[in-house]
Design a protein around this motif. Structure first.
Motif, PDB file in Angstrom:
ATOM      1  N   ASN A   1       0.828  -1.205   0.000  1.00  0.00           N
ATOM      2  CA  ASN A   1       0.000   0.000   0.000  1.00  0.00           C
ATOM      3  C   ASN A   1       0.864   1.259   0.000  1.00  0.00           C
ATOM      4  O   ASN A   1       1.871   1.322   0.710  1.00  0.00           O
ATOM      5  CB  ASN A   1      -0.891   0.017   1.254  1.00  0.00           C
ATOM      6  CG  ASN A   1      -1.810  -1.189   1.345  1.00  0.00           C
ATOM      7  OD1 ASN A   1      -2.279  -1.693   0.335  1.00  0.00           O
ATOM      8  ND2 ASN A   1      -2.064  -1.648   2.556  1.00  0.00           N
ATOM      9  N   TRP A   2       0.455   2.247  -0.777  1.00  0.00           N
ATOM     10  CA  TRP A   2       1.151   3.533  -0.759  1.00  0.00           C
ATOM     11  C   TRP A   2       0.910   4.235   0.565  1.00  0.00           C
ATOM     12  O   TRP A   2      -0.109   4.019   1.222  1.00  0.00           O
ATOM     13  CB  TRP A   2       0.702   4.408  -1.924  1.00  0.00           C
ATOM     14  CG  TRP A   2       0.893   3.782  -3.273  1.00  0.00           C
ATOM     15  CD1 TRP A   2      -0.054   3.556  -4.226  1.00  0.00           C
ATOM     16  CD2 TRP A   2       2.133   3.293  -3.836  1.00  0.00           C
ATOM     17  NE1 TRP A   2       0.508   2.954  -5.326  1.00  0.00           N
ATOM     18  CE2 TRP A   2       1.840   2.775  -5.118  1.00  0.00           C
ATOM     19  CE3 TRP A   2       3.449   3.225  -3.367  1.00  0.00           C
ATOM     20  CZ2 TRP A   2       2.812   2.221  -5.941  1.00  0.00           C
ATOM     21  CZ3 TRP A   2       4.422   2.657  -4.189  1.00  0.00           C
ATOM     22  CH2 TRP A   2       4.104   2.175  -5.463  1.00  0.00           C
ATOM     23  N   ILE A   3       1.838   5.101   0.952  1.00  0.00           N
ATOM     24  CA  ILE A   3       1.863   5.696   2.287  1.00  0.00           C
ATOM     25  C   ILE A   3       1.550   7.193   2.198  1.00  0.00           C
ATOM     26  O   ILE A   3       2.228   7.930   1.472  1.00  0.00           O
ATOM     27  CB  ILE A   3       3.252   5.502   2.932  1.00  0.00           C
ATOM     28  CG1 ILE A   3       3.599   4.005   2.991  1.00  0.00           C
ATOM     29  CG2 ILE A   3       3.311   6.137   4.310  1.00  0.00           C
ATOM     30  CD1 ILE A   3       5.059   3.731   3.325  1.00  0.00           C
TER      31      ILE A   3
ATOM     32  N   GLY B   1      -2.080   2.954   3.965  1.00  0.00           N
ATOM     33  CA  GLY B   1      -0.650   3.043   4.236  1.00  0.00           C
ATOM     34  C   GLY B   1      -0.330   3.491   5.642  1.00  0.00           C
ATOM     35  O   GLY B   1       0.835   3.710   5.975  1.00  0.00           O
TER      36      GLY B   1
ATOM     37  N   ARG C   1       8.457  -1.580   5.715  1.00  0.00           N
ATOM     38  CA  ARG C   1       8.507  -0.644   4.588  1.00  0.00           C
ATOM     39  C   ARG C   1       9.459  -1.190   3.547  1.00  0.00           C
ATOM     40  O   ARG C   1      10.517  -1.736   3.868  1.00  0.00           O
ATOM     41  CB  ARG C   1       8.937   0.750   5.054  1.00  0.00           C
ATOM     42  CG  ARG C   1       7.889   1.379   5.945  1.00  0.00           C
ATOM     43  CD  ARG C   1       8.050   2.876   6.071  1.00  0.00           C
ATOM     44  NE  ARG C   1       6.932   3.441   6.821  1.00  0.00           N
ATOM     45  CZ  ARG C   1       6.512   4.690   6.726  1.00  0.00           C
ATOM     46  NH1 ARG C   1       7.125   5.526   5.888  1.00  0.00           N
ATOM     47  NH2 ARG C   1       5.495   5.127   7.430  1.00  0.00           N
TER      48      ARG C   1
ATOM     49  N   PHE D   1       6.638   1.832  -0.063  1.00  0.00           N
ATOM     50  CA  PHE D   1       5.297   1.352   0.248  1.00  0.00           C
ATOM     51  C   PHE D   1       5.299   0.618   1.579  1.00  0.00           C
ATOM     52  O   PHE D   1       6.351   0.214   2.091  1.00  0.00           O
ATOM     53  CB  PHE D   1       4.749   0.444  -0.864  1.00  0.00           C
ATOM     54  CG  PHE D   1       5.462  -0.877  -1.024  1.00  0.00           C
ATOM     55  CD1 PHE D   1       5.039  -2.001  -0.321  1.00  0.00           C
ATOM     56  CD2 PHE D   1       6.547  -1.005  -1.888  1.00  0.00           C
ATOM     57  CE1 PHE D   1       5.691  -3.220  -0.475  1.00  0.00           C
ATOM     58  CE2 PHE D   1       7.196  -2.220  -2.046  1.00  0.00           C
ATOM     59  CZ  PHE D   1       6.766  -3.335  -1.328  1.00  0.00           C
TER      60      PHE D   1
END
Length: 275
Positions: free
Chosen positions: A144-146, A178, A201, A267
């Motif tokens: 997932n993008w943060i 995220g 991460r 991510f």
């Protein structure tokens, strides 16, 4: 007669051609799948699979893979790629991560979602469905993008949001996936104990045999959120400002050599174990 309402998430991902972006992600998809310990016969669901950036590598390792995506064009592209690769252990079908109504309970050993289920409109429903279709003893792994991260994709989404109209009431930002506290809340509500959820991460890399401007052009032309930002900015007479801001981002983050592009994006890797 009622007019059918188009799912906005489906419309978002069908308006462009994400396969053109996915082509810059293949090496990272392969590297991610390599870490999952996939073995022959493992039942794998790739949720929000696109055209198979992670589904194909999983199938090549002998898993029985089902790829599910909301966008019909990406499902069709995935089927074409699986057919061309001769992978009869890989299927693709269209579906919504919030309601996997065609899939039975406890059917998969491993559920993966690389930047896919995070965009589902109802995150608690998506978490519930991922847990429901996972077998006891199985795993869910998400990338997932943060939010607020200084690297490429989080910044693309942040810049794009500044040029688009406010989202509708009730909209939940996808990049909240995220943030660890939101992930824990969503999976805990679906029955996963917080102690069974882990976070690390990691780095995803976009690669192109071309310049950062060429990569930006792909995002401008084929990536739904960026397409929407350019359309809104053009309507407001701000397209030049948006383009300059994004071009500076792409060029400043490129670590490739002359004429090549290699841009990393951080991510959050989420691993949830179902007891």
């Amino acid at each position: 007669m009622a007019i059918p309402v188009t799912n906005p998430n489906k419309a978002l991902w069908e308006q462009g051609d994400f396969t053109r972006i996915a082509a810059t992600m293949r090496e990272s998809g392969e590297a991610f799948v390599e870490t999952l310990g996939i073995r022959p016969g493992l039942a794998v669901l790739d949720l929000g699979c696109g055209d198979g950036t992670s589904a194909l590598p999983a199938a090549r390792r002998g898993a029985d893979v089902l790829g599910v995506d909301i966008a019909a064009n990406l499902v069709a592209a995935g089927r074409d790629r699986a057919r061309a690769a001769g992978l009869d252990n890989l299927r693709f079908e269209q579906g919504d991560a919030c309601d996997l109504k065609t899939l039975p309970d406890a059917d998969f050993d491993l559920v993966i979602s690389l930047f896919g289920a995070m965009f589902a409109a109802r995150p608690h429903d998506a978490a519930r469905e991922m847990v429901r279709v996972t077998r006891p003893g199985g795993r869910i792994v998400m990338a997932n993008w943060i939010p607020g991260d200084p690297t490429l994709v989080a910044q693309i989404l942040k810049i794009s949001a500044a040029y688009t109209p406010p989202p509708p009431e009730g909209f939940v930002s996808p990049i909240l996936w995220g943030q660890e506290e939101h992930v824990v809340d969503r999976f805990a509500a679906a029955g996963i104990a917080p102690a069974d959820i882990g976070f690390t991460r990691d780095e995803w890399v976009f690669r192109l045999n071309g310049t950062p401007a060429d990569l930006l052009d792909l995002f401008r032309t084929y990536y739904g959120p960026t397409m929407n930002a350019y359309a809104a900015a053009t309507k407001a007479g701000r397209d030049a400002a948006l383009h300059a801001e994004l071009l500076d981002l792409f060029e400043s983050q490129n670590r490739g050599g002359p004429g090549t592009t290699e841009i990393p994006a951080t991510f959050l890797r989420v691993t949830a174990a179902k007891r």
